[in-house]
Design a protein around this motif. Sequence first.
Motif, mmCIF file in Angstrom:
data_model
loop_
_atom_site.group_PDB
_atom_site.id
_atom_site.type_symbol
_atom_site.label_atom_id
_atom_site.label_comp_id
_atom_site.label_asym_id
_atom_site.label_seq_id
_atom_site.Cartn_x
_atom_site.Cartn_y
_atom_site.Cartn_z
ATOM 1 N N GLY A 1 24.470 -8.838 -1.791
ATOM 2 C CA GLY A 1 25.446 -7.804 -2.098
ATOM 3 C C GLY A 1 25.157 -6.420 -1.544
ATOM 4 N N VAL A 2 23.931 -6.168 -1.037
ATOM 5 C CA VAL A 2 23.589 -4.831 -0.564
ATOM 6 C C VAL A 2 23.721 -4.767 0.957
ATOM 7 C CG1 VAL A 2 21.747 -3.124 -0.335
ATOM 8 C CG2 VAL A 2 22.054 -4.347 -2.498
ATOM 9 N N PHE A 3 24.651 -3.939 1.407
ATOM 10 C CA PHE A 3 24.849 -3.657 2.837
ATOM 11 C C PHE A 3 24.872 -2.149 3.011
ATOM 12 C CE2 PHE A 3 26.975 -7.657 1.911
ATOM 13 C CZ PHE A 3 26.595 -8.491 2.945
ATOM 14 N N THR A 4 24.593 -1.685 4.229
ATOM 15 C CA THR A 4 24.730 -0.259 4.511
ATOM 16 C C THR A 4 25.623 -0.074 5.723
ATOM 17 O OG1 THR A 4 22.676 -0.281 5.805
ATOM 18 C CG2 THR A 4 22.522 0.402 3.504
ATOM 19 N N LYS B 1 0.830 -1.213 0.000
ATOM 20 C CA LYS B 1 0.000 0.000 0.000
ATOM 21 C C LYS B 1 0.859 1.256 0.000
ATOM 22 C CE LYS B 1 -2.199 1.145 3.762
ATOM 23 N NZ LYS B 1 -3.196 1.144 4.876
ATOM 24 N N ASN B 2 2.001 1.170 0.679
ATOM 25 C CA ASN B 2 2.882 2.331 0.780
ATOM 26 C C ASN B 2 4.013 2.321 -0.246
ATOM 27 O OD1 ASN B 2 2.152 4.024 3.356
ATOM 28 N ND2 ASN B 2 1.862 1.880 3.928
ATOM 29 N N GLU B 3 3.947 1.363 -1.193
ATOM 30 C CA GLU B 3 4.910 1.252 -2.282
ATOM 31 C C GLU B 3 6.349 1.180 -1.776
ATOM 32 O OE1 GLU B 3 3.996 4.385 -5.041
ATOM 33 O OE2 GLU B 3 2.136 3.428 -5.677
ATOM 34 N N VAL B 4 6.543 0.415 -0.721
ATOM 35 C CA VAL B 4 7.877 0.191 -0.173
ATOM 36 C C VAL B 4 8.580 -0.883 -1.003
ATOM 37 C CG1 VAL B 4 9.168 -0.633 1.839
ATOM 38 C CG2 VAL B 4 7.183 0.870 2.146
ATOM 39 N N VAL B 5 9.841 -0.666 -1.314
ATOM 40 C CA VAL B 5 10.604 -1.597 -2.139
ATOM 41 C C VAL B 5 10.849 -2.890 -1.371
ATOM 42 C CG1 VAL B 5 12.785 -1.996 -3.341
ATOM 43 C CG2 VAL B 5 11.728 0.265 -3.395
ATOM 44 N N LEU B 6 10.358 -4.022 -1.909
ATOM 45 C CA LEU B 6 10.586 -5.326 -1.310
ATOM 46 C C LEU B 6 11.911 -5.899 -1.802
ATOM 47 C CD1 LEU B 6 7.134 -7.164 -1.429
ATOM 48 C CD2 LEU B 6 8.116 -5.803 0.417
ATOM 49 N N ASP B 7 12.573 -6.613 -0.915
ATOM 50 C CA ASP B 7 13.773 -7.350 -1.267
ATOM 51 C C ASP B 7 13.424 -8.815 -1.484
ATOM 52 O OD1 ASP B 7 16.430 -7.837 -1.790
ATOM 53 O OD2 ASP B 7 17.035 -7.884 0.301
ATOM 54 N N GLU B 8 12.812 -9.444 -0.489
ATOM 55 C CA GLU B 8 12.397 -10.840 -0.585
ATOM 56 C C GLU B 8 11.173 -11.078 0.299
ATOM 57 O OE1 GLU B 8 13.403 -13.318 -2.418
ATOM 58 O OE2 GLU B 8 15.297 -12.568 -3.226
ATOM 59 N N GLY B 9 10.336 -12.037 -0.118
ATOM 60 C CA GLY B 9 9.223 -12.475 0.694
ATOM 61 C C GLY B 9 7.898 -11.871 0.261
ATOM 62 N N PRO B 10 6.838 -12.303 0.957
ATOM 63 C CA PRO B 10 6.792 -13.157 2.142
ATOM 64 C C PRO B 10 7.215 -14.603 1.823
ATOM 65 C CG PRO B 10 4.722 -11.951 1.860
ATOM 66 C CD PRO B 10 5.485 -11.814 0.588
ATOM 67 N N THR B 11 8.000 -15.188 2.718
ATOM 68 C CA THR B 11 8.478 -16.548 2.509
ATOM 69 C C THR B 11 8.958 -17.124 3.837
ATOM 70 O OG1 THR B 11 9.933 -17.925 1.153
ATOM 71 C CG2 THR B 11 10.836 -15.831 1.923
ATOM 72 N N ARG B 12 9.574 -18.295 3.760
ATOM 73 C CA ARG B 12 10.113 -18.958 4.943
ATOM 74 C C ARG B 12 11.622 -19.155 4.790
ATOM 75 N NH1 ARG B 12 8.550 -22.368 9.001
ATOM 76 N NH2 ARG B 12 6.441 -22.741 8.271
ATOM 77 N N HIS B 13 12.322 -18.982 5.907
ATOM 78 C CA HIS B 13 13.714 -19.382 5.980
ATOM 79 C C HIS B 13 13.823 -20.884 6.269
ATOM 80 C CE1 HIS B 13 15.364 -15.388 5.866
ATOM 81 N NE2 HIS B 13 14.809 -15.007 7.003
ATOM 82 N N GLY B 14 14.868 -21.521 5.711
ATOM 83 C CA GLY B 14 15.268 -22.815 6.227
ATOM 84 C C GLY B 14 16.029 -22.615 7.523
ATOM 85 N N ILE B 15 17.019 -21.733 7.505
ATOM 86 C CA ILE B 15 17.729 -21.326 8.709
ATOM 87 C C ILE B 15 16.753 -20.613 9.639
ATOM 88 C CG2 ILE B 15 19.569 -19.846 9.592
ATOM 89 C CD1 ILE B 15 20.987 -20.313 6.856
ATOM 90 N N THR B 16 16.670 -21.045 10.855
ATOM 91 C CA THR B 16 15.785 -20.558 11.933
ATOM 92 C C THR B 16 14.331 -20.984 11.758
ATOM 93 O OG1 THR B 16 15.075 -18.377 11.061
ATOM 94 C CG2 THR B 16 17.214 -18.477 12.210
ATOM 95 N N ARG B 17 13.922 -21.421 10.535
ATOM 96 C CA ARG B 17 12.529 -21.795 10.229
ATOM 97 C C ARG B 17 11.571 -20.611 10.300
ATOM 98 N NH1 ARG B 17 12.313 -26.640 14.618
ATOM 99 N NH2 ARG B 17 14.289 -27.632 14.074
ATOM 100 N N GLU C 1 16.686 -20.015 -3.965
ATOM 101 C CA GLU C 1 17.557 -19.138 -4.739
ATOM 102 C C GLU C 1 17.868 -17.887 -3.922
ATOM 103 O OE1 GLU C 1 15.512 -18.183 -8.298
ATOM 104 O OE2 GLU C 1 15.562 -20.221 -9.108
ATOM 105 N N ILE C 2 19.069 -17.341 -4.117
ATOM 106 C CA ILE C 2 19.471 -16.101 -3.457
ATOM 107 C C ILE C 2 19.823 -15.086 -4.533
ATOM 108 C CG2 ILE C 2 20.945 -15.053 -1.713
ATOM 109 C CD1 ILE C 2 21.695 -17.867 -0.791
ATOM 110 N N THR C 3 19.245 -13.897 -4.454
ATOM 111 C CA THR C 3 19.519 -12.875 -5.450
ATOM 112 C C THR C 3 20.820 -12.144 -5.135
ATOM 113 O OG1 THR C 3 18.333 -11.136 -4.270
ATOM 114 C CG2 THR C 3 17.042 -12.526 -5.764
ATOM 115 N N GLU C 4 21.377 -11.522 -6.174
ATOM 116 C CA GLU C 4 22.607 -10.741 -6.006
ATOM 117 C C GLU C 4 22.360 -9.562 -5.076
ATOM 118 O OE1 GLU C 4 25.796 -8.226 -8.746
ATOM 119 O OE2 GLU C 4 24.355 -9.590 -9.692
ATOM 120 N N ARG C 5 21.162 -8.980 -5.132
ATOM 121 C CA ARG C 5 20.874 -7.841 -4.246
ATOM 122 C C ARG C 5 20.864 -8.274 -2.783
ATOM 123 N NH1 ARG C 5 15.426 -4.406 -5.115
ATOM 124 N NH2 ARG C 5 14.471 -6.419 -4.609
#
Length: 303
Positions: A300-303, A230-246, A293-297
């Motif tokens: 590769g993206v850190f701040t 609704k707020n047009e926020v840029v998504l990186d990944e998800g909604p989904t599940r991690h294998g790590i931590t579940r 799958e893991i994307t390059e973003r």
Amino acid sequence: MRMGVMRLGRVEARVLDLEKSIDYYSNVIGLQLVAREPGKAYFKAWDEEDHHSLIITEADYPGLEHMGFKVRYQEDLDTFEKAIEQYGIRVNRVSNRHRIGEGEAIRFTLPTGQVMELYHEIERIGNGLKLNPDPKPENLKGIAPPYLDHLLIAGEDVPATTDLLMKVMDFHMSERVILHGDELFAVWLFRTNTPHDIAIIKGPNGKLHHFAFGLSSWEDVLHAADCLAKNEVVLDEGPTRHGITRGLTIYFFDPSGNRNEVFSGGYIPGEDFTPVTWTEERLPRGIFYHKGEITERFTGVFT
């Protein structure tokens, strides 16, 4: 030594535009703005009792200014100061009321380059839910997470920071990624009843991958996705599940490019928990279990 680290208490993030960021963290994330001073704003989530858990500070570049872990007793600061210095890391004192609502702290730099503080005293303003309460307050905005959950940092020497946190501060390992047979590429460490209070991944020194807010259910994660769309926020990944931590997850970016996460679920480890190990060929499924799958973003993206 009495181990007194309780939990992740606060994150201070650098932002490029303070007013735009205040609007985002107030109305999209749904945190409560509790105080302001020149160049800074202080927030808490609705179910937290301490004065704040997120500070945003206007700066020329985004990223992590510091993370703070709360200790059980004031005298623990002296104990940890000595132990950290004996380990070989210089410790500085942060004076009382250096920031709004905060008492004295000790400050030091992790081998991976991030600034960490340990503190005990912070103003307690409560959550308003201590006498015959409803499940949650009225008129919450946005995603409205109840608490700050964890953060993931990056650096070149993952083993050194892991060693410091486990040996000196009694963190426990829940999961790890091993590459090339024996290289410790990433770890997930905990002090509370969560799969991780902090995670560390091999990458550029001093960098932040994300900080995360906790949610209670998959339905809350989907509600978060609706708010972000609704707020047009840029998504990186998800909604989904991690294998790590579940855990159940969405990754996205604040207006300055700092990656945020909402996180729900996972298991409850104890101090005798045996770490889960992931290897290189299964790492994509560990990060994003459904897609594998893991994307390059994402890597590769850190701040």
